[in-house]
Design a protein around this motif. Structure first.
Motif, PDB file in Angstrom:
ATOM      1  N   MET A   1       5.830  -7.722 -14.701  1.00 60.03           N
ATOM      2  CA  MET A   1       5.600  -8.219 -15.944  1.00 60.03           C
ATOM      3  C   MET A   1       4.977  -9.593 -16.130  1.00 60.03           C
ATOM      4  O   MET A   1       3.907  -9.728 -16.524  1.00 60.03           O
ATOM      5  CB  MET A   1       6.572  -8.363 -16.917  1.00 60.03           C
ATOM      6  CG  MET A   1       6.125  -8.798 -18.457  1.00 60.03           C
ATOM      7  SD  MET A   1       7.733  -9.217 -19.533  1.00 60.03           S
ATOM      8  CE  MET A   1       8.332  -7.451 -19.697  1.00 60.03           C
ATOM      9  N   ALA A   2       5.348 -10.364 -15.320  1.00 57.59           N
ATOM     10  CA  ALA A   2       4.750 -11.957 -15.075  1.00 57.59           C
ATOM     11  C   ALA A   2       3.422 -11.976 -14.284  1.00 57.59           C
ATOM     12  O   ALA A   2       2.595 -12.413 -14.703  1.00 57.59           O
ATOM     13  CB  ALA A   2       5.676 -12.966 -14.466  1.00 57.59           C
ATOM     14  N   LEU A   3       3.254 -10.845 -13.413  1.00 63.69           N
ATOM     15  CA  LEU A   3       2.032 -10.948 -12.519  1.00 63.69           C
ATOM     16  C   LEU A   3       0.915 -10.375 -13.259  1.00 63.69           C
ATOM     17  O   LEU A   3      -0.107 -10.706 -13.446  1.00 63.69           O
ATOM     18  CB  LEU A   3       2.458  -9.947 -11.368  1.00 63.69           C
ATOM     19  CG  LEU A   3       1.108  -9.558 -10.377  1.00 63.69           C
ATOM     20  CD1 LEU A   3       0.553 -11.003  -9.911  1.00 63.69           C
ATOM     21  CD2 LEU A   3       1.852  -8.720  -9.225  1.00 63.69           C
ATOM     22  N   ARG A   4       1.271  -9.123 -14.165  1.00 64.94           N
ATOM     23  CA  ARG A   4       0.226  -8.668 -15.262  1.00 64.94           C
ATOM     24  C   ARG A   4      -0.109  -9.686 -16.045  1.00 64.94           C
ATOM     25  O   ARG A   4      -1.259  -9.832 -16.527  1.00 64.94           O
ATOM     26  CB  ARG A   4       0.958  -7.438 -15.879  1.00 64.94           C
ATOM     27  CG  ARG A   4       0.893  -6.385 -14.909  1.00 64.94           C
ATOM     28  CD  ARG A   4       1.386  -5.184 -15.855  1.00 64.94           C
ATOM     29  NE  ARG A   4       0.484  -4.656 -16.679  1.00 64.94           N
ATOM     30  CZ  ARG A   4      -0.305  -3.406 -16.779  1.00 64.94           C
ATOM     31  NH1 ARG A   4      -0.147  -2.419 -15.549  1.00 64.94           N
ATOM     32  NH2 ARG A   4      -1.138  -3.052 -17.896  1.00 64.94           N
ATOM     33  N   ALA A   5       0.845 -10.482 -16.677  1.00 63.64           N
ATOM     34  CA  ALA A   5       0.414 -11.453 -17.779  1.00 63.64           C
ATOM     35  C   ALA A   5      -0.251 -12.512 -17.284  1.00 63.64           C
ATOM     36  O   ALA A   5      -1.415 -12.942 -17.777  1.00 63.64           O
ATOM     37  CB  ALA A   5       1.776 -12.106 -18.232  1.00 63.64           C
ATOM     38  N   ALA A   6      -0.153 -12.890 -15.845  1.00 64.43           N
ATOM     39  CA  ALA A   6      -0.961 -13.959 -15.222  1.00 64.43           C
ATOM     40  C   ALA A   6      -2.305 -13.374 -15.022  1.00 64.43           C
ATOM     41  O   ALA A   6      -3.359 -14.201 -15.194  1.00 64.43           O
ATOM     42  CB  ALA A   6      -0.198 -14.538 -13.959  1.00 64.43           C
ATOM     43  N   LEU A   7      -2.618 -12.182 -14.621  1.00 61.56           N
ATOM     44  CA  LEU A   7      -3.820 -11.552 -14.394  1.00 61.56           C
ATOM     45  C   LEU A   7      -4.630 -11.164 -15.497  1.00 61.56           C
ATOM     46  O   LEU A   7      -5.712 -11.202 -15.420  1.00 61.56           O
ATOM     47  CB  LEU A   7      -3.626 -10.696 -13.221  1.00 61.56           C
ATOM     48  CG  LEU A   7      -3.042 -10.781 -11.739  1.00 61.56           C
ATOM     49  CD1 LEU A   7      -2.984  -9.748 -10.921  1.00 61.56           C
ATOM     50  CD2 LEU A   7      -4.069 -11.933 -11.194  1.00 61.56           C
ATOM     51  N   THR A   8      -3.927 -10.610 -16.603  1.00 65.07           N
ATOM     52  CA  THR A   8      -4.729  -9.958 -17.721  1.00 65.07           C
ATOM     53  C   THR A   8      -4.428 -10.534 -19.059  1.00 65.07           C
ATOM     54  O   THR A   8      -5.136 -10.168 -20.040  1.00 65.07           O
ATOM     55  CB  THR A   8      -4.161  -8.276 -17.734  1.00 65.07           C
ATOM     56  OG1 THR A   8      -2.827  -8.496 -18.187  1.00 65.07           O
ATOM     57  CG2 THR A   8      -4.376  -7.848 -16.493  1.00 65.07           C
ATOM     58  N   LEU A   9      -3.505 -11.394 -19.346  1.00 58.42           N
ATOM     59  CA  LEU A   9      -3.222 -12.311 -20.714  1.00 58.42           C
ATOM     60  C   LEU A   9      -3.838 -13.418 -20.482  1.00 58.42           C
ATOM     61  O   LEU A   9      -3.736 -14.508 -19.672  1.00 58.42           O
ATOM     62  CB  LEU A   9      -1.816 -12.180 -20.647  1.00 58.42           C
ATOM     63  CG  LEU A   9      -1.268 -10.865 -21.457  1.00 58.42           C
ATOM     64  CD1 LEU A   9       0.299 -10.941 -21.572  1.00 58.42           C
ATOM     65  CD2 LEU A   9      -2.002 -10.282 -22.779  1.00 58.42           C
ATOM     66  N   ARG A  10      -4.484 -13.729 -21.771  1.00 54.11           N
ATOM     67  CA  ARG A  10      -5.155 -15.333 -21.793  1.00 54.11           C
ATOM     68  C   ARG A  10      -3.926 -16.048 -22.140  1.00 54.11           C
ATOM     69  O   ARG A  10      -3.185 -15.745 -23.009  1.00 54.11           O
ATOM     70  CB  ARG A  10      -6.244 -15.034 -22.878  1.00 54.11           C
ATOM     71  CG  ARG A  10      -7.326 -14.366 -22.502  1.00 54.11           C
ATOM     72  CD  ARG A  10      -8.385 -14.590 -23.559  1.00 54.11           C
ATOM     73  NE  ARG A  10      -9.042 -15.700 -23.626  1.00 54.11           N
ATOM     74  CZ  ARG A  10     -10.192 -15.993 -22.766  1.00 54.11           C
ATOM     75  NH1 ARG A  10     -10.540 -15.074 -21.986  1.00 54.11           N
ATOM     76  NH2 ARG A  10     -10.847 -17.058 -22.895  1.00 54.11           N
TER      77      ARG A  10
ATOM     78  N   THR B   1     -12.602 -21.285 -19.100  1.00 55.00           N
ATOM     79  CA  THR B   1     -13.463 -21.284 -17.970  1.00 55.00           C
ATOM     80  C   THR B   1     -12.628 -20.502 -17.014  1.00 55.00           C
ATOM     81  O   THR B   1     -13.203 -19.545 -16.213  1.00 55.00           O
ATOM     82  CB  THR B   1     -14.035 -22.667 -17.565  1.00 55.00           C
ATOM     83  OG1 THR B   1     -14.469 -23.404 -18.554  1.00 55.00           O
ATOM     84  CG2 THR B   1     -14.965 -22.515 -16.404  1.00 55.00           C
ATOM     85  N   ALA B   2     -11.305 -20.996 -16.624  1.00 61.37           N
ATOM     86  CA  ALA B   2     -10.558 -20.366 -15.707  1.00 61.37           C
ATOM     87  C   ALA B   2     -10.318 -18.864 -16.115  1.00 61.37           C
ATOM     88  O   ALA B   2     -10.468 -17.801 -15.200  1.00 61.37           O
ATOM     89  CB  ALA B   2      -9.258 -21.164 -15.548  1.00 61.37           C
ATOM     90  N   GLU B   3     -10.089 -18.537 -17.346  1.00 62.17           N
ATOM     91  CA  GLU B   3      -9.880 -17.208 -17.690  1.00 62.17           C
ATOM     92  C   GLU B   3     -11.468 -16.363 -17.528  1.00 62.17           C
ATOM     93  O   GLU B   3     -11.006 -15.153 -17.067  1.00 62.17           O
ATOM     94  CB  GLU B   3      -9.583 -17.190 -19.205  1.00 62.17           C
ATOM     95  CG  GLU B   3      -8.280 -17.851 -19.712  1.00 62.17           C
ATOM     96  CD  GLU B   3      -6.985 -16.974 -19.273  1.00 62.17           C
ATOM     97  OE1 GLU B   3      -7.239 -15.921 -18.718  1.00 62.17           O
ATOM     98  OE2 GLU B   3      -6.038 -17.542 -19.504  1.00 62.17           O
ATOM     99  N   GLU B   4     -12.393 -16.822 -17.907  1.00 58.91           N
ATOM    100  CA  GLU B   4     -13.669 -16.170 -17.627  1.00 58.91           C
ATOM    101  C   GLU B   4     -13.983 -15.761 -16.204  1.00 58.91           C
ATOM    102  O   GLU B   4     -14.232 -14.918 -15.909  1.00 58.91           O
ATOM    103  CB  GLU B   4     -14.658 -16.886 -18.338  1.00 58.91           C
ATOM    104  CG  GLU B   4     -14.780 -17.076 -19.768  1.00 58.91           C
ATOM    105  CD  GLU B   4     -14.558 -15.758 -20.628  1.00 58.91           C
ATOM    106  OE1 GLU B   4     -15.108 -14.579 -20.201  1.00 58.91           O
ATOM    107  OE2 GLU B   4     -14.035 -15.823 -21.752  1.00 58.91           O
ATOM    108  N   ARG B   5     -13.474 -17.004 -15.371  1.00 64.20           N
ATOM    109  CA  ARG B   5     -13.819 -16.691 -14.052  1.00 64.20           C
ATOM    110  C   ARG B   5     -12.901 -15.820 -13.346  1.00 64.20           C
ATOM    111  O   ARG B   5     -13.332 -14.864 -12.323  1.00 64.20           O
ATOM    112  CB  ARG B   5     -13.617 -18.248 -13.354  1.00 64.20           C
ATOM    113  CG  ARG B   5     -13.996 -18.349 -11.575  1.00 64.20           C
ATOM    114  CD  ARG B   5     -15.486 -17.990 -11.697  1.00 64.20           C
ATOM    115  NE  ARG B   5     -15.993 -17.932 -10.321  1.00 64.20           N
ATOM    116  CZ  ARG B   5     -15.989 -16.883  -9.565  1.00 64.20           C
ATOM    117  NH1 ARG B   5     -15.635 -15.539 -10.085  1.00 64.20           N
ATOM    118  NH2 ARG B   5     -16.440 -16.763  -8.039  1.00 64.20           N
ATOM    119  N   LEU B   6     -11.994 -15.763 -13.813  1.00 59.47           N
ATOM    120  CA  LEU B   6     -10.658 -14.717 -13.203  1.00 59.47           C
ATOM    121  C   LEU B   6     -11.084 -13.128 -13.711  1.00 59.47           C
ATOM    122  O   LEU B   6     -11.137 -12.492 -12.911  1.00 59.47           O
ATOM    123  CB  LEU B   6      -9.485 -14.960 -13.856  1.00 59.47           C
ATOM    124  CG  LEU B   6      -8.186 -14.142 -13.397  1.00 59.47           C
ATOM    125  CD1 LEU B   6      -8.039 -13.998 -11.916  1.00 59.47           C
ATOM    126  CD2 LEU B   6      -6.903 -14.383 -14.044  1.00 59.47           C
TER     127      LEU B   6
END
Length: 901
Positions: free
Chosen positions: A43-52, A109-114
């Motif tokens: 759950m934490a890994l998905r949140a870090a990769l897909t949630l703002r 900016t980090a979210e858009e780059r990810l």
């Protein structure tokens, strides 16, 4: 892309920082028990990769610990040979940081780059969408095929690099299909195909126009019907108001009333004739019944006179028979009485013998009780003797323990004191022992322990003073020894013993006396098993009382037996009182049999007497009944003759016959007259109908006039509305609507056909550009399902497997569908990796339903794929995934959340 580090803090159960250790390329396995935090980690890994990081969605709130807090997640990974770090905090103090090698991005900016790196599309505050959503497989999701969103489909389409342009020859055939669907959507719904928009409005207007036209035609039909009914009503009114018709109806009514009067008179005459005939018939029947009764009574008198004569002789015979039966019964009674008396004597003798035997048994029982009492008294004496010995020895367990403890203490102190004493060892010649004195006493050869200064005198040699070395606690030991010896002497004095050995002997004697006492009590309890819990003296007393009562009862029994013998048997000298019991029983049984036989004879004689008396009583009653019946019949005959002699009865019979004939002739006359007239009911019905018509003619005329006025009003109103013009206008409007509806129908059919053609072409091209995807997935499927061919659908899912025959995926078992879904996700990861896009595969609690053979093949497929990209497996079945031989990971708590700087 290879995950190298995952850290969590304040994520559900992980309130303190925790790190996933052991991550590396290839296969990675985290095997931990239930509720260890595996699903929380995913759950934490998905949140870090897909949630703002600024999201307030429910999925973010679900990550919070029970006590509250801001979820903090860090993910380290390698990409294109660079070490990268992603860190996000949600809720309070939210921030995002992305390090790609030497480059750093923060916030949005980090979210858009990810999102650009992972090919994800922003989705408001919810999870970003893309193919990564299908590669991070949560618990329970592995059973279903991956559902791809637009971003995920775009990622796969970009990998396939083909389109459907050659179908239509334009640059974007998909846009054309979309325009066709949009134009078709204006005419019908996309899901159900039902009309919508202008087409739906046309159909509704067409239905309304048809309904309006139908209503106008109905009004015209109603008008035509009113015109016809108006003419008919006018004719009926003219007919009702015609005076000739009324005069004719009055004449017909008068004729019918005259006919009714004649028929009523005829009915009265017929009823009178029927009454006379019925009376004559009834009187004639009564006369005939009277004649029959008189004849029956005369025959009954003759029969009864014969029976009375015969019954007198039968009564005499029955009286004699009853007298003889009575004498026999009296003799049988006397014989039965004698047999009963003899049986009573024999039974008294038997009872006496049984009582004597009972007395003998009582005496034998008394003898056994006396012997038992004697044995109990002896056992009780042994108990008293053992008790006396036991009581004379006061050394019990508590006292001996005190003696032993005190003696042990004395011995211990003596040993301690001896250990500190000075040893004086002398070996003297036998003739020299009298010349050596120690403290004024003759000193013997051997060792002596000196605790205090001692004087050694040797005759002819001199005097020696020996002073032992005194330690720090020697005085204390001596004092403690004296105290212990005094305490031991006091305890021995209380127990009446000189020393500890004597105390041990007394204790052994007490134990022996205690065993003897227990044995004596056990013997006593065995002698009286029913009194184990009672004291022995009380038991002995009770046994003596019981013996005294039994002796008294035996004596009383003997006295009562002697008295009963004299009262029951009396002076029956023929009875042998000393006969054997068996002989007495036999004599009593013989007497009882004789009584039964005598009673049987008495019952037989009594039955014969009862039968004779019953027959005599029945014969007497029958004779009396016959005499009474004869007198009654004679009285009735005399009464009848006195009331009406036989000659007068015959004359009355002839007159009744004449009256019956006259009445019958009158009835025949009435019947002939009735045949010439109509039935009375028919005539009365005609009269009633005409009278009712006269009453209702006025009402009918008024109703017809009102009906004519109403219909004329409706006809004039319809003619004023211009009904025909309205019908013509409605026809023209419906024709216009029909033309528009036909045009829309043609457009709809053409668009549906075009949509089908384009969709079919798209499916053909989809199957064509699905080739690379199928080619990518086929090796893994062939390894797991040998000889199976894939069939993909337009949603990039497996529609069916073709082995010996085509099998839809929906018809396969749950375990097989899960394996197919995992292989599809594995194929997606393969395509992303081949295109140079970051890709990993994470499976949470998957493949639990696979059999051992399929699981081994899956392990081979996963191991081979792990050579190209990283695979992370989370499971609670460590032994099941042990053969996978992947990196074994573990969740380790840490002091604080550490991020690279």
């Amino acid at each position: 892309m290879i995950l190298t580090d995952i850290q969590l803090e304040c994520v559900r159960r992980f309130t303190s920082p925790v790190r996933l250790e052991g991550l590396g390329d290839g296969l990675n396995v985290l095997a931990a028990p239930n509720e260890a935090g595996k699903s929380t980690l995913l759950m934490a890994l998905r949140a870090a990769l897909t949630l703002r990081h600024g999201s307030k969605a429910q999925s973010v709130k679900d990550m919070q610990p029970y006590g509250g807090g801001a979820p903090h997640i860090g993910v380290g990974f390698e990409w294109s040979g660079k070490s990268c770090w992603l860190e996000k905090r949600f809720m309070k103090g939210a921030f995002a940081r992305l390090d790609l090698g030497q480059e750093r991005f923060d916030g949005d900016t980090a979210e858009e780059r990810l999102n650009a790196l992972l090919e994800l599309e922003k989705n408001g505050k919810s999870e970003a969408t893309g193919l990564w959503n299908a590669l991070l497989v949560r618990q329970g999701e592995s059973f279903a095929a991956p559902v791809l969103n637009n971003a995920g489909r775009s990622s796969i389409q970009n990998c396939l690099e083909q389109g459907i342009q050659e179908v239509t020859g334009i640059a974007t055939a998909g846009a054309m299909l979309e325009r066709v669907k949009a134009r078709l959507g204006q005419l019908q719904t996309a899901t159900t195909g039902k009309p919508t928009g202008r087409y739906k409005q046309l159909l509704e207007d067409q239905a309304k126009a048809a309904e309006t036209l139908k209503s106008l035609h109905a009004k015209r039909a109603t008008l035509e019907e009113d015109l016809v009914l108006l003419e008919q009503t006018r004719r009926m009114l003219r007919e009702q108001e015609n005076p000739e018709r009324q005069k004719q109806e009055e004449q017909e009514l008068h004729k019918l009333r005259a006919v009714r009067d004649r028929l009523r008179n005829l009915d009265a005459e017929e009823k009178a004739a029927q009454a006379r005939k019925a009376a004559a018939v009834q009187q004639l029947q009564n006369i005939r019944d009277e004649e029959e009764r008189r004849q029956e009574h005369r025959a009954e008198c003759a029969r009864l006179e014969q029976l009375i004569a015969a019954s007198k002789q039968d009564l005499a015979e029955l009286a004699e028979y009853e007298k003889v039966a009575n004498l026999r019964y009296q003799a049988a009674q006397a014989e039965c009485l004698k047999a009963v008396q003899r049986h009573q004597v024999r039974r008294a003798v038997l009872h006496h013998g049984m009582q004597q035997r009972e007395v003998q048994h009582m005496e034998a029982a008394l003898l056994r009780q006396r012997e038992n009492l004697k044995h109990v008294q002896e056992t009780f004496a042994q108990i008293e003797q053992a008790q006396a010995v036991f009581d004379a020895l006061p050394m019990d367990e508590a006292k001996i323990q005190r003696v032993r403890k005190a003696a042990q203490k004395v011995a211990t102190l003596e040993q301690q004191l001896q250990a500190q004493a000075t040893v004086l060892e002398m070996d003297l010649l036998p003739q020299a022992s009298q010349h050596v004195l120690l403290n004024g006493q003759v000193c013997a050869s051997g060792k002596s322990l000196l605790h205090a200064p001692a004087e050694l005198q040797i005759e002819g040699i001199g005097r020696f003073i020996i002073t032992p070395s005194i330690g720090g606690n020697t005085v204390e030991l001596q004092q403690a020894l004296q105290t212990a010896q005094a305490a031991l002497a006091d305890i021995l004095q209380q127990a009446g013993c000189q020393n500890a050995e004597e105390a041990e002997q007394h204790y052994e004697k007490r134990c022996l006396a205690e065993r003897q006492l227990k044995e004596a009590k056990a013997v006593f309890a065995a002698t009286v098993p029913n009194k184990k819990s009672a004291p022995p003296d009380q038991v002995l007393l009770e046994l003596r009382q019981v013996l005294a009562r039994e002796e008294a009862a035996c004596t009383q029994k003997k006295q009562a037996l002697a008295q009963n013998l004299a009262s029951q048997i009396g002076s029956a000298e023929e009875c042998d009182l000393n006969c054997q019991p068996d002989e007495a029983v036999q004599q009593e049984q013989d007497a009882a049999v004789a009584v039964d036989q005598a009673r049987e004879k008495e019952r037989d004689a009594q039955q014969v007497l009862i039968t004779a008396k019953t027959e005599l009583d029945k014969a007497s009653a029958a004779q009396q009944q016959q005499v009474s019946g004869l007198a009654r019949v004679q009285r009735e005959l005399a009464l009848w003759q006195e009331r009406e002699p036989d000659a007068a009865l015959v004359q009355r019979k002839q007159a009744c016959q004449q009256e019956q004939q006259t009445a019958q002739a009158a009835l025949e006359h009435c019947e002939q007259a009735r045949e010439q007239e109509q039935p009375l009911s028919l005539v009365e019905s005609g009269i009633q109908r005409r009278e009712q018509a006269q009453k209702t003619d006025g009402e009918t005329i008024a109703r017809l006039r009102e009906d004519i006025r109403e219909r004329e009003t409706r006809v004039r109103g319809a003619e004023g509305e211009g009904l025909d013009e309205r019908i013509a206008e409605a026809d023209r409007h419906q024709q216009r609507l029909n033309m528009e509806e036909a045009a829309c129908t043609r457009d709809r059919s053409a668009l549906v056909l075009l949509d089908q053609v384009l969709s079919k072409a798209e499916q053909e091209q989809t199957a064509r550009y699905m080739g690379p995807l199928v080619k990518t997935m086929q090796p893994a499927f062939s390894a797991l399902f040998p000889g199976a061919a894939l069939e993909m659908n337009a949603d990039f899912g497996v529609a069916a497997l073709s082995r010996t025959q085509r099998e839809d995926v929906a018809d396969l078992s749950d375990g097989t569908r899960e394996q197919i879904a995992v292989l599809v996700r594995l194929g997606f990861a393969e395509m992303l990796h081949a295109r140079g896009v970051p890709a990993i595969l994470v499976l949470d609690d998957a493949l639990s339903f696979a059999d051992s053979m399929r699981l081994e093949r899956l392990f081979d497929v996963l191991a081979e794929a792990a050579k190209r990209f990283q695979i992370l497996i989370l499971t609670c079945h460590a032994e099941l995934f042990a053969p996978l031989r992947g990196r074994m990971l573990s969740l380790r708590p840490q002091e604080s959340f550490t991020s690279p700087r």
